[in-house]
Design an enzyme around this catalytic site. Structure first.
Site, PDB file in Angstrom:
ATOM      1  CE  LYS A 178      31.792  36.740 -18.616  1.00 51.19           C
ATOM      2  NZ  LYS A 178      32.509  37.804 -19.400  1.00 51.19           N
ATOM      3  CD  GLU A 254      39.506  41.599  -5.017  1.00 54.74           C
ATOM      4  OE1 GLU A 254      39.984  41.488  -6.429  1.00 54.74           O
ATOM      5  OE2 GLU A 254      39.936  41.147  -4.278  1.00 54.74           O
ATOM      6  CB  CYS A 288      41.864  48.327 -10.206  1.00 50.89           C
ATOM      7  SG  CYS A 288      42.749  46.851  -9.251  1.00 50.89           S
ATOM      8  CD  GLU A 390      38.041  52.551 -12.531  1.00 49.36           C
ATOM      9  OE1 GLU A 390      36.931  52.236 -13.080  1.00 49.36           O
ATOM     10  OE2 GLU A 390      39.020  51.904 -11.999  1.00 49.36           O
TER      11      GLU A 390
HETATM   12  P1  NAD Z   1      33.455  45.199 -16.348  1.00 51.45           P
HETATM   13  O1  NAD Z   1      32.768  45.393 -15.324  1.00 51.45           O
HETATM   14  O2  NAD Z   1      33.205  45.678 -17.782  1.00 51.45           O
HETATM   15  O3  NAD Z   1      33.469  43.389 -16.747  1.00 51.45           O
HETATM   16  C1  NAD Z   1      34.148  42.612 -15.993  1.00 51.45           C
HETATM   17  C2  NAD Z   1      33.611  41.281 -16.129  1.00 51.45           C
HETATM   18  O4  NAD Z   1      32.210  41.333 -15.677  1.00 51.45           O
HETATM   19  C3  NAD Z   1      33.780  40.890 -17.535  1.00 51.45           C
HETATM   20  O5  NAD Z   1      33.983  39.512 -17.467  1.00 51.45           O
HETATM   21  C4  NAD Z   1      32.323  41.168 -18.234  1.00 51.45           C
HETATM   22  O6  NAD Z   1      31.806  40.317 -19.159  1.00 51.45           O
HETATM   23  C5  NAD Z   1      31.450  40.844 -16.804  1.00 51.45           C
HETATM   24  N1  NAD Z   1      30.162  41.551 -16.897  1.00 51.45           N
HETATM   25  C6  NAD Z   1      29.743  42.808 -17.393  1.00 51.45           C
HETATM   26  N2  NAD Z   1      28.259  42.930 -17.101  1.00 51.45           N
HETATM   27  C7  NAD Z   1      28.048  42.113 -16.228  1.00 51.45           C
HETATM   28  C8  NAD Z   1      26.567  41.673 -15.902  1.00 51.45           C
HETATM   29  N3  NAD Z   1      25.557  42.363 -15.914  1.00 51.45           N
HETATM   30  N4  NAD Z   1      26.609  40.419 -15.147  1.00 51.45           N
HETATM   31  C9  NAD Z   1      27.501  39.408 -15.104  1.00 51.45           C
HETATM   32  N5  NAD Z   1      28.889  39.728 -15.548  1.00 51.45           N
HETATM   33  C10 NAD Z   1      28.901  41.024 -16.292  1.00 51.45           C
HETATM   34  O7  NAD Z   1      35.047  45.593 -16.049  1.00 51.45           O
HETATM   35  P2  NAD Z   1      36.351  45.578 -17.007  1.00 51.45           P
HETATM   36  O8  NAD Z   1      36.082  46.818 -17.964  1.00 51.45           O
HETATM   37  O9  NAD Z   1      36.618  44.215 -17.496  1.00 51.45           O
HETATM   38  O10 NAD Z   1      37.612  45.792 -15.979  1.00 51.45           O
HETATM   39  C11 NAD Z   1      37.699  47.094 -15.638  1.00 51.45           C
HETATM   40  C12 NAD Z   1      37.438  47.597 -14.281  1.00 51.45           C
HETATM   41  O11 NAD Z   1      37.664  46.547 -13.344  1.00 51.45           O
HETATM   42  C13 NAD Z   1      37.716  48.823 -13.505  1.00 51.45           C
HETATM   43  O12 NAD Z   1      36.735  49.412 -13.039  1.00 51.45           O
HETATM   44  C14 NAD Z   1      38.638  48.439 -12.684  1.00 51.45           C
HETATM   45  O13 NAD Z   1      39.163  49.400 -11.662  1.00 51.45           O
HETATM   46  C15 NAD Z   1      38.142  47.325 -12.195  1.00 51.45           C
HETATM   47  N6  NAD Z   1      39.139  46.463 -11.407  1.00 51.45           N
HETATM   48  C16 NAD Z   1      39.167  46.199 -10.042  1.00 51.45           C
HETATM   49  C17 NAD Z   1      39.991  45.563  -9.399  1.00 51.45           C
HETATM   50  C18 NAD Z   1      40.145  45.603  -7.744  1.00 51.45           C
HETATM   51  O14 NAD Z   1      40.733  44.826  -7.270  1.00 51.45           O
HETATM   52  N7  NAD Z   1      39.404  46.336  -7.293  1.00 51.45           N
HETATM   53  C19 NAD Z   1      41.106  45.036 -10.213  1.00 51.45           C
HETATM   54  C20 NAD Z   1      40.929  44.975 -11.624  1.00 51.45           C
HETATM   55  C21 NAD Z   1      39.952  45.821 -12.323  1.00 51.45           C
END
Ligand code: NAD
Length: 486
Positions: A178, A254, A288, A390
């Site tokens: 997804k 992550e 991230c 963040e």
């Molecule tokens: P997000 O958590 O908003 O969304 C990530 C994914 O989760 C999307 O596909 C979204 O549709 C899905 N999602 C959202 N709510 C959900 C739920 N309740 N159930 C299932 N799926 C759900 O994150 P984002 O805004 O897309 O990405 C940015 C974030 O990702 C930042 O916090 C960043 O630090 C983190 N990030 C971490 C790493 C790492 O390796 N630690 C790498 C990249 C990004």
């Protein structure tokens, strides 16, 4: 108008109820196309296809053949390199050099590295004594976990999705992905490559859509999913963990970061300025591992702030296709609103705005894009929201420090623990700091220098588990022990 479909059981498919959502360009906000909006039935179909594939040719495939197939996927990505670059540029608006030199090549590498690792992983065995003197032999075998739910974010969409799909498939699992609703294109494109190189149908499936009470949540709550690997925000991780708990499903997370960059007076000054600039502002700060808190030893503080300011003021915003431009927009209007609200909050909390703090002047045709200025603040208390939370935008707060102990305490005073970057010529100190800072990854005189064999993941609220190299096998396989009485 083009529609990006799901990829289920080897076929491009619209949503079961025909619904779509809009995808807009981050560069100028024009409507780029529509995307299938995943339903519960779509997730059901994808999980069903993934389950059937496990029982079919893929489940019986010899490791050598699977390894060759994953190499073929990597080669297929390379063959269609320009398509992947164009799709990722359109979805994210990031500069061509970032996508073409870093993000898309890593997508191909993510398949090769885990294919090679799985071929060479040793088995564990223990010979044991028994009371009758005959003895027994134990050996462990690795089995795929089953159907893996992969939920990925938008900030480096292809790299981050394949970082999970690569090892999951190398270990013999099947996947339902997804992708982020903001960046659907490369996941579907990868489906075409899977078909081109003959990966059996149902091994790789994609369902598009949103998170809560939508495709993402349907996937994390689905009984047919054996484990969930997720990259995204910490609070989303908490929601997914609750959903996974009902089915006792394993998770690998992550999550977010609020990473510290630490600059000692004895550093190679120019390298440190460039290193911190990259770490804070690459991908418009949407990394991230990025640095949003910078601590600089007092003797070089003023000089460092001035140098980083000059570096920020030299960026040229523009489209990915613009050869004069080296700086992209944020991912969306919604994210722009969030980042700008932090910019206002910093001022309200009493920050000195060293540079930026708003929206750059753009030509009329780009005026509706999600542009923001790279921004530096000084003078805030450590408790200020922009120092603790963040933001995931192109900004950092810089604060002077006077001792190693002080800066370790400052760096650790945060709920996240993903990474740090330390700049010093004193390697003895670098080793000490690396042991003392509570993060999953420490870079010394570098940042984002990645050897894919190494453990990757976050401490504290930045993640659960480690992926990378053999560590990915711990999550994507299940060890089974066999005990044979001799
Ligand atoms: P997000 O958590 O908003 O969304 C990530 C994914 O989760 C999307 O596909 C979204 O549709 C899905 N999602 C959202 N709510 C959900 C739920 N309740 N159930 C299932 N799926 C759900 O994150 P984002 O805004 O897309 O990405 C940015 C974030 O990702 C930042 O916090 C960043 O630090 C983190 N990030 C971490 C790493 C790492 O390796 N630690 C790498 C990249 C990004």
């Amino acid at each position: 108008m083009q529609t990006t479909h799901h990829f289920i059981d080897g076929r491009m498919r619209p949503a079961s109820d025909g619904q779509t959502f809009d995808k807009r360009s981050p560069v100028d906000n024009h409507l780029m196309g529509r995307v299938a909006r995943g339903t519960r039935d779509d997730v059901d179909a994808a999980v069903g296809a993934a389950r059937s594939a496990l029982r079919g040719e893929w489940g019986r495939m010899a490791v050598d053949k699977r390894v060759a197939m994953l190499h073929a996927v990597a080669d297929g990505i390379t063959r269609r390199f320009d398509d992947f670059v164009a799709a990722e540029e359109a979805d994210t608006g990031q500069p061509h050099h970032v996508i073409a030199h870093a993000f898309v090549p890593r997508g191909a590498a993510n398949f090769k590295i885990f294919a090679d690792i799985i071929k060479n992983v040793p088995a564990e065995s223990f010979a044991m004594d028994t009371p009758d003197g005959a003895g027994a032999l134990n050996y462990a075998i690795r089995k795929p976990k089953g159907v893996i739910g992969v939920i990925s974010p938008w900030n480096a969409p292809f790299l981050l999705m394949t970082w999970k799909v690569g090892p999951a498939l190398a270990c013999g699992n099947t996947v339902v992905v997804k992708p982020s609703e903001e960046t659907p294109a490369t996941a579907t494109l990868l489906g075409e490559v899977m078909n081109e190189v003959g990966v059996p149908h149902g091994v790789y499936n994609v369902v598009h859509g949103f998170g809560p009470d939508a495709a993402g949540e349907f996937l994390t709550r689905h009984d047919g999913v054996d484990a969930i690997t997720f990259t995204g925000e910490t609070r989303t991780g908490a929601a997914i963990m609750k959903a996974a708990a009902d089915g006792i499903r394993d998770v690998s997370f992550e999550l977010g970061g609020k990473n510290a960059g630490i600059v000692f007076a004895d550093c190679d000054f120019d390298a440190a300025v460039e290193g911190i600039f990259r770490s804070a502002f690459l991908n418009t700060g949407q990394v991230c591992l990025g640095t949003e808190r910078v601590y600089v030893e007092r003797p070089v503080f003023e000089r460092f702030v001035a140098a980083l300011k000059a570096r920020c003021e030299a960026v040229r915003h523009g489209r990915p296709s613009d050869p004069q431009a080296d700086y992209g927009p944020l991912i969306s209007q919604e994210h722009k609103r969030k980042v700008l609200s932090y910019y206002q909050r910093a001022v309200a909390d009493g920050a000195t705005v060293v540079t930026g703090g708003g929206v750059p002047a753009m030509p009329d045709e780009l005026a509706e894009g999600a542009w923001v200025q790279p921004t530096i603040w000084t003078g805030l208390a450590e408790t200020a929201a922009v120092v603790q939370e963040e933001i995931f935008g192109p900004c950092c707060h810089i604060r002077p420090f006077d001792s190693e102990q002080e800066v370790v305490e400052l760096a650790n005073a945060n709920r996240y623990g993903l990474s740090t970057t330390i700049w010093t010529e004193n390697l003895r100190r670098a080793h000490r700091m690396a042991g003392a800072i509570e993060v999953g990854i420490t870079w010394v005189n570098s940042w984002f220098l990645r050897d894919l064999r190494t453990p990757f993941g976050g401490a504290k609220q930045s993640g659960i588990g480690r992926e990378g190299g053999v560590h990915s096998l711990e999550f994507y396989t299940e060890m089974r022990n066999v005990c044979i009485k001799l």
